[in-house]
Design an enzyme around this catalytic site. Structure first.
Site, PDB file in Angstrom:
ATOM      1  N   THR A  32       0.828  -1.213   0.000  1.00 12.58           N
ATOM      2  CA  THR A  32       0.000   0.000   0.000  1.00 12.58           C
ATOM      3  C   THR A  32       0.855   1.252   0.000  1.00 12.58           C
ATOM      4  O   THR A  32       2.017   1.244   0.402  1.00 12.58           O
ATOM      5  CB  THR A  32      -0.917   0.038   1.239  1.00 12.58           C
ATOM      6  OG1 THR A  32      -0.122   0.005   2.423  1.00 12.58           O
ATOM      7  CG2 THR A  32      -1.890  -1.137   1.231  1.00 12.58           C
ATOM      8  N   ASN A  68       0.864   4.886   1.686  1.00 10.06           N
ATOM      9  CA  ASN A  68       0.287   5.651   2.793  1.00 10.06           C
ATOM     10  C   ASN A  68       0.360   7.129   2.446  1.00 10.06           C
ATOM     11  O   ASN A  68       1.445   7.675   2.227  1.00 10.06           O
ATOM     12  CB  ASN A  68       1.057   5.376   4.080  1.00 10.06           C
ATOM     13  CG  ASN A  68       0.923   3.937   4.528  1.00 10.06           C
ATOM     14  OD1 ASN A  68      -0.059   3.559   5.140  1.00 10.06           O
ATOM     15  ND2 ASN A  68       1.920   3.124   4.201  1.00 10.06           N
ATOM     16  N   GLU A 124      -4.796   4.887   2.936  1.00 11.37           N
ATOM     17  CA  GLU A 124      -3.880   3.789   2.626  1.00 11.37           C
ATOM     18  C   GLU A 124      -4.432   3.077   1.395  1.00 11.37           C
ATOM     19  O   GLU A 124      -5.515   2.499   1.438  1.00 11.37           O
ATOM     20  CB  GLU A 124      -3.783   2.839   3.820  1.00 11.37           C
ATOM     21  CG  GLU A 124      -2.663   1.838   3.734  1.00 11.37           C
ATOM     22  CD  GLU A 124      -2.496   1.046   5.025  1.00 11.37           C
ATOM     23  OE1 GLU A 124      -1.463   0.390   5.192  1.00 11.37           O
ATOM     24  OE2 GLU A 124      -3.422   1.094   5.859  1.00 11.37           O
TER      25      GLU A 124
END
Length: 329
Positions: free
Chosen positions: A231, A233, A279
């Site tokens: 992911t 952020n 995220e």
């Protein structure tokens, strides 16, 4: 103390005043006194989200500015008056200052005057606001306002007051009717309601553009890559975010690359998180985004954020979220 900021393109100009008791007209004017100030066609408001109601005003503003050979100018406030008076109870913003300025420029606005909303400004009389801001600071030639516009101490100033002042000070004034959608006034409040209920399509229709969050990719705990879903952020840098949940999203990178994916906006309760952040997991992408500023458009809401009993349950739900998000991207 900064009292105002006038922005033209990438130019910032500041005026300061160390007297906490009042705003001096001469001090406000001094920052621009050494320059030849062009005439301005002006409108005033928060312009939070720059929605279709705002766009209708801005279309008139830009057209009038071209006809008058003047600068299309928006006057806004930082913080918003509601934020100043209500503090943490104020409604979340739809757009941060930089996001709003980009949207305003897309509508043809040439100049943005950001007034520092403080006790002094809240107590300024309508007469002083006209003299110091509209006339001396901005050299206003024409003013366009909404039909419900109020300003000055105790909201004493209105359209009729401005018409009278304009005749005395040498500028003209017009007001615009309210723009409605299904018999409801298009407003930032109505858009926040749509976002809160998860009706992203409704929010986009009222905005006239996708709801967008802009933020820089930062380093996180890198837990996503250990479970097969790396992911990005993204720091939201907002006092309060108008959204919460899991969404289908589309992002644009600084070099114009389009990324599609699924994003969680929230505190990540499964991992006992506290601060709200975005995220995102990007489909069919394996690159380095750290430090890049992404423009993330919210496409559709998939579900509410929830806490899972363990990693296996979380992984299975992420797989379902990706399948659902791909239907919208």
């Amino acid at each position: 103390m900064k009292l105002f900021r006038v922005i033209e393109g990438k130019t910032n100009r500041f005026a300061t005043d160390n007297d906490s008791s009042h705003i001096s007209a001469s001090q406000l004017d001094s920052a621009l006194s050494s320059e030849t100030k062009p005439e301005a066609v002006v409108t005033i408001g928060n312009f939070d989200g720059v929605h279709r109601g705002h766009q209708a005003i801005l279309e008139l503003l830009v057209a009038e500015a071209k006809q008058q050979h003047a600068k299309a100018t928006v006057v806004t406030f930082e913080p918003y008056p509601q934020e100043f008076f209500m503090k943490e109870k104020a409604a979340p913003r739809l757009s941060r200052f930089s996001e709003k300025w980009e949207l305003l420029q897309n509508c043809g606005v040439e100049q943005l005057c950001s007034l520092k909303f403080c006790r002094r400004l809240s107590q300024m009389s309508p007469d002083d606001f006209v003299d110091e801001i509209l006339v001396k600071l901005l050299n206003t030639k024409h003013l366009i306002i909404g039909d419900d516009f109020r300003f000055g101490r105790d909201r004493q100033g209105d359209y009729h007051f401005l018409q009278k002042s304009g005749k005395e000070k040498g500028f003209t004034v017009t007001h615009t009717p309210t723009l409605c959608d299904n018999n409801r006034r298009i407003s930032s409040t109505l858009i926040r309601e749509a976002l809160r209920s998860g009706d992203i399509a409704q929010a986009q229709r009222l905005l006239g553009h996708p709801y967008r969050l802009i933020g820089r990719v930062k380093h996180g705990d890198k837990r996503g890559r250990t479970i097969g879903f790396p992911t990005a952020n993204v720091a939201l840098n907002r006092r309060v975010c108008a959204l919460s949940g899991v969404f289908a999203v589309q992002a644009t990178t600084p070099d114009g690359k389009i990324l599609k994916g699924v994003a969680n906006i929230g505190t990540r309760p499964t991992f006992n998180g506290e601060n709200k952040q975005l995220e995102a997991h990007w489909f069919d992408f394996d690159g380095d985004l750290y430090g890049q500023k992404l423009k993330i458009d919210i496409i559709a809401k998939i579900r509410e954020e929830q806490k899972f009993a363990g990693m296996d349950a979380l992984i299975q739900q992420i797989k379902k979220d990706c399948e659902n998000a791909r239907k919208f991207c």
